[in-house]
Design an enzyme around this catalytic site. Structure first.
Site, PDB file in Angstrom:
ATOM      1  N   TYR A  59       4.374   3.150  12.695  1.00 30.08           N
ATOM      2  CA  TYR A  59       3.714   3.065  11.388  1.00 30.08           C
ATOM      3  C   TYR A  59       2.274   2.565  11.499  1.00 30.08           C
ATOM      4  O   TYR A  59       1.820   2.170  12.557  1.00 30.08           O
ATOM      5  CB  TYR A  59       4.527   2.287  10.370  1.00 30.08           C
ATOM      6  CG  TYR A  59       4.863   0.832  10.619  1.00 30.08           C
ATOM      7  CD1 TYR A  59       4.330   0.087  11.648  1.00 30.08           C
ATOM      8  CD2 TYR A  59       5.749   0.194   9.755  1.00 30.08           C
ATOM      9  CE1 TYR A  59       4.662  -1.240  11.821  1.00 30.08           C
ATOM     10  CE2 TYR A  59       6.087  -1.137   9.909  1.00 30.08           C
ATOM     11  CZ  TYR A  59       5.533  -1.845  10.942  1.00 30.08           C
ATOM     12  OH  TYR A  59       5.867  -3.162  11.098  1.00 30.08           O
ATOM     13  N   GLU A  60       1.582   2.655  10.353  1.00 26.18           N
ATOM     14  CA  GLU A  60       0.136   2.387  10.265  1.00 26.18           C
ATOM     15  C   GLU A  60      -0.667   3.307  11.179  1.00 26.18           C
ATOM     16  O   GLU A  60      -1.659   2.916  11.775  1.00 26.18           O
ATOM     17  CB  GLU A  60      -0.183   0.920  10.579  1.00 26.18           C
ATOM     18  CG  GLU A  60       0.561  -0.078   9.738  1.00 26.18           C
ATOM     19  CD  GLU A  60       0.519   0.232   8.246  1.00 26.18           C
ATOM     20  OE1 GLU A  60      -0.451   0.867   7.794  1.00 26.18           O
ATOM     21  OE2 GLU A  60       1.456  -0.148   7.535  1.00 26.18           O
ATOM     22  N   GLY A  61      -0.223   4.538  11.286  1.00 26.39           N
ATOM     23  CA  GLY A  61      -0.843   5.500  12.191  1.00 26.39           C
ATOM     24  C   GLY A  61      -0.150   5.412  13.527  1.00 26.39           C
ATOM     25  O   GLY A  61      -0.179   4.373  14.190  1.00 26.39           O
ATOM     26  N   GLN A 120      -3.854   6.542  16.842  1.00 28.31           N
ATOM     27  CA  GLN A 120      -4.784   5.500  17.285  1.00 28.31           C
ATOM     28  C   GLN A 120      -5.583   5.966  18.494  1.00 28.31           C
ATOM     29  O   GLN A 120      -6.785   5.695  18.606  1.00 28.31           O
ATOM     30  CB  GLN A 120      -4.018   4.218  17.636  1.00 28.31           C
ATOM     31  CG  GLN A 120      -3.114   3.677  16.546  1.00 28.31           C
ATOM     32  CD  GLN A 120      -3.840   3.395  15.247  1.00 28.31           C
ATOM     33  OE1 GLN A 120      -4.958   2.894  15.247  1.00 28.31           O
ATOM     34  NE2 GLN A 120      -3.218   3.745  14.140  1.00 28.31           N
ATOM     35  N   MET A 166       0.854  -1.182   0.000  1.00 29.86           N
ATOM     36  CA  MET A 166       0.000   0.000   0.000  1.00 29.86           C
ATOM     37  C   MET A 166       0.892   1.235   0.000  1.00 29.86           C
ATOM     38  O   MET A 166       1.800   1.350   0.814  1.00 29.86           O
ATOM     39  CB  MET A 166      -0.977   0.012   1.167  1.00 29.86           C
ATOM     40  CG  MET A 166      -0.415  -0.071   2.558  1.00 29.86           C
ATOM     41  SD  MET A 166      -1.783   0.040   3.742  1.00 29.86           S
ATOM     42  CE  MET A 166      -0.891  -0.114   5.282  1.00 29.86           C
TER      43      MET A 166
END
Length: 596
Positions: free
Chosen positions: A442-444, A449, A165
């Site tokens: 990573y991934e937010g 979160q 992604m």
């Protein structure tokens, strides 16, 4: 070199005793034929692959890293990675929970969750290659056109192709509304995409014959901000009508990041120079489609952190039992030796038990969430699907942030158990620490979160979803409230439940006056709610252990001891977190920025 033994006994306990997963899954049409023997057999074989194939190339992969040929833009993964991936594909592992329509085995997400935990323990950097591919599969399965599904899903399901992604750009990370990549419509219905993406995990490698990039970009007439983002599928090699590979698409690796950890995974700078892509979903609705992959990735990051917590714990225990240093303060415990094993020392035990409690609590919560996800995907009851979707949405930021925070604590503790040896690469412990650190980012980031949990998932619907989850906890508290043996677990669980309710109301009132109050409290708040979830899981596990404590099986004795440790030594952290959350915005914003 560190070793890894799949925790099959604890996994079976969570699946069969805590969650009664088979009974739950059998109610779903897609899994009506599932049984314990199948689950156990898959876990056993998956554990062998993780421990025997992936573990031996983890330390060496970290030391070697990935290599970029700047002339060809091709990336070579560390020695052994390609061969391990070939075994993974040959074994049919990528297809485990994929749709049978596209060549998948159709097994539950829950089972796939445990498979990935074992692979993450064995080798997080390697596991990111198939992990990103599975996320790409899920996004295309949910939002792809029939043609895109036919073209890409069978290859992603088999693992012959991998996926990525592509979100982040040099000038924007979390704030995707700032992205600049452009997509120009072509007469044949395709798009030419131009731009630069960074921090693309598994962005280029030699493990598979094609890489399928899911790319966020803007159409020429797109509105500004996040409402003007579209999603495109951009293959490394274009695909011909018959499914064979065509010409090389102008999407290539312009550089590899030199980073703190996960060296065996290629974190690529991706350049798109008029690369051909096709639109996924609706124009300007790309974030909705990409969130399928992003949410899967967030649960995956929690799983990565769980895996590292487990493997760090295992190796620290072995070392603590073997390493002799000093004598116990109460007198020699191994008088036949010149010193006692360090596991006799209280603080060493505290560090080990912290890691164990975080691993076993994380495993229970992750599995519980995966089971709800299976229901959300496969139930034939619309109300149940909606309720489970809401609960998974609530728990996703907790899984990602709380478990990754815990992994940072646990791996650091386990490295400390080794003393100076923990700082040395050959023992493997410092790699676990370095690898775990990215999971908080990573991934937010974990702050993102926390904002998602408090601002969107809880205050966004006036706490409705949290109340439903809290009702499950309250029912358990009521059921066990009269059990004298359960009081040491039920009383603190009930207490933290009440405190979360009060804290949520208080922050909500403040946020009504000033939304920045959410930002001031969110990180502490998520950790408090994370402990509420863990306390619920640990109380349920303690109940089962109490029922079996006289069975003679040491597994239950250990489970009960770990539960007592969690409630006595870890849950009390919430007292200080609640105080700091209540301290609010003023201490953070009082100082003029010029004084920083």
């Amino acid at each position: 070199m560190p070793q890894y033994n799949p925790p099959l006994r604890d996994m079976q306990f969570v699946l069969h005793e805590l969650l009664h997963a088979v009974d739950e899954l059998k109610l779903l049409p897609a899994h009506a034929e599932i049984d314990e023997d199948t689950i156990n057999a898959v876990l056993e074989e998956g554990g062998k692959f993780a421990s025997e194939v992936l573990t031996p190339i983890n330390l060496s992969g970290d030391q070697e890293g990935c290599t970029l040929d700047k002339a060809t833009h091709e990336v070579k993964a560390p020695k052994g990675f390609k061969e391990a991936y070939a075994q993974y594909v040959e074994g049919g592992w990528p297809a485990l929970s994929c749709d049978p329509e596209f060549g998948g085995q159709g097994l539950p997400v829950l089972l796939n969750q445990f498979m990935y935990e074992m692979m993450n323990s064995a080798n997080q950097a390697w596991t990111m290659y198939p992990g990103l591919s599975h996320g790409a599969y899920e996004a295309l399965h949910a939002h792809g056109t029939p043609e895109q599904k036919t073209t890409y899903l069978p290859k992603l399901t088999s693992g012959v192709w991998t996926g990525t992604m592509c979100l982040t750009e040099p000038h924007c990370g979390t704030d995707l509304g700032l992205l600049r990549a452009k997509a120009e419509p072509q007469a044949d219905g395709t798009y030419k995409i131009t731009g630069q993406k960074i921090f693309i995990s598994a962005g280029e490698h030699d493990l598979a014959e094609n890489i399928i990039h899911l790319v966020l970009a803007r159409l020429p007439d797109a509105p500004q901000g996040s409402k003007g983002i579209s999603l495109f599928v951009v293959p490394k090699f274009n695909v011909k009508a018959d499914g064979s590979l065509g010409e090389r698409n102008p999407v290539y690796c312009g550089g590899l990041e030199h980073k703190m950890g996960i060296h065996g995974n290629a974190t690529a700078q991706i350049v798109l120079d008029g690369a051909v892509g096709t639109l996924v979903g609706q124009p300007n609705k790309g974030l909705q489609a990409m969130f399928v992959m992003m949410n899967a990735a967030r649960l995956g990051v929690g799983n990565q952190s769980l895996g590292l917590t487990e493997v760090a714990y295992q190796n620290a225990v072995v070392y603590a039992k073997d390493r002799i240093q000093m004598r116990a303060l109460s007198g020699p415990k191994s008088p036949d030796k010149p010193a006692d094993p360090i596991i006799v020392h209280p603080d060493v035990r505290k560090m080990l038990l912290t890691a164990r409690a975080f691993a076993e609590g994380g495993r229970a919560l992750s599995a519980y969430t995966a089971l709800q996800l299976d229901k959300a995907l496969s139930s034939d009851d619309a109300d149940e699907r909606k309720a489970c979707e809401d609960e998974v949405a609530l728990l996703t930021p907790i899984i990602k942030a709380f478990i990754s925070d815990n992994a940072w604590i646990a791996t650091s503790h386990c490295m400390q158990v080794f003393g100076g040896h923990g700082y040395i690469h050959e023992w493997g412990m410092e790699q676990f620490v370095r690898d775990s650190r990215i999971n908080m980012t990573y991934e937010g980031t974990n702050t993102v979160q926390s904002l998602d949990l408090l601002g969107r998932k809880i205050l966004g619907n006036n706490g409705a979803t949290l109340k439903k989850f809290g009702k499950k906890i309250a029912e358990f508290v009521e059921e066990e409230g009269t059990s004298e043996a359960m009081q040491e677990f039920i009383n603190p669980l009930a207490d933290i439940g009440d405190k979360v309710t009060k804290l949520t109301t208080e922050i909500g009132m403040k946020a009504f006056q000033n939304p920045d109050e959410v930002g001031a409290a969110a990180v502490d708040y998520l950790r408090v709610v994370g402990h509420l979830c863990f306390a619920y899981m640990w109380a349920r596990m303690a109940k089962l252990a109490l029922e079996k404590k006289d069975s003679g099986d040491p597994f239950y004795t250990a489970k009960l001891s770990t539960a007592r440790f969690y409630f006595a030594k870890l849950l009390p952290e919430t007292a200080s977190l609640i105080r700091t959350a209540r301290a609010g915005l003023s201490p953070l914003m009082e100082m003029d920025e010029a004084l920083f």
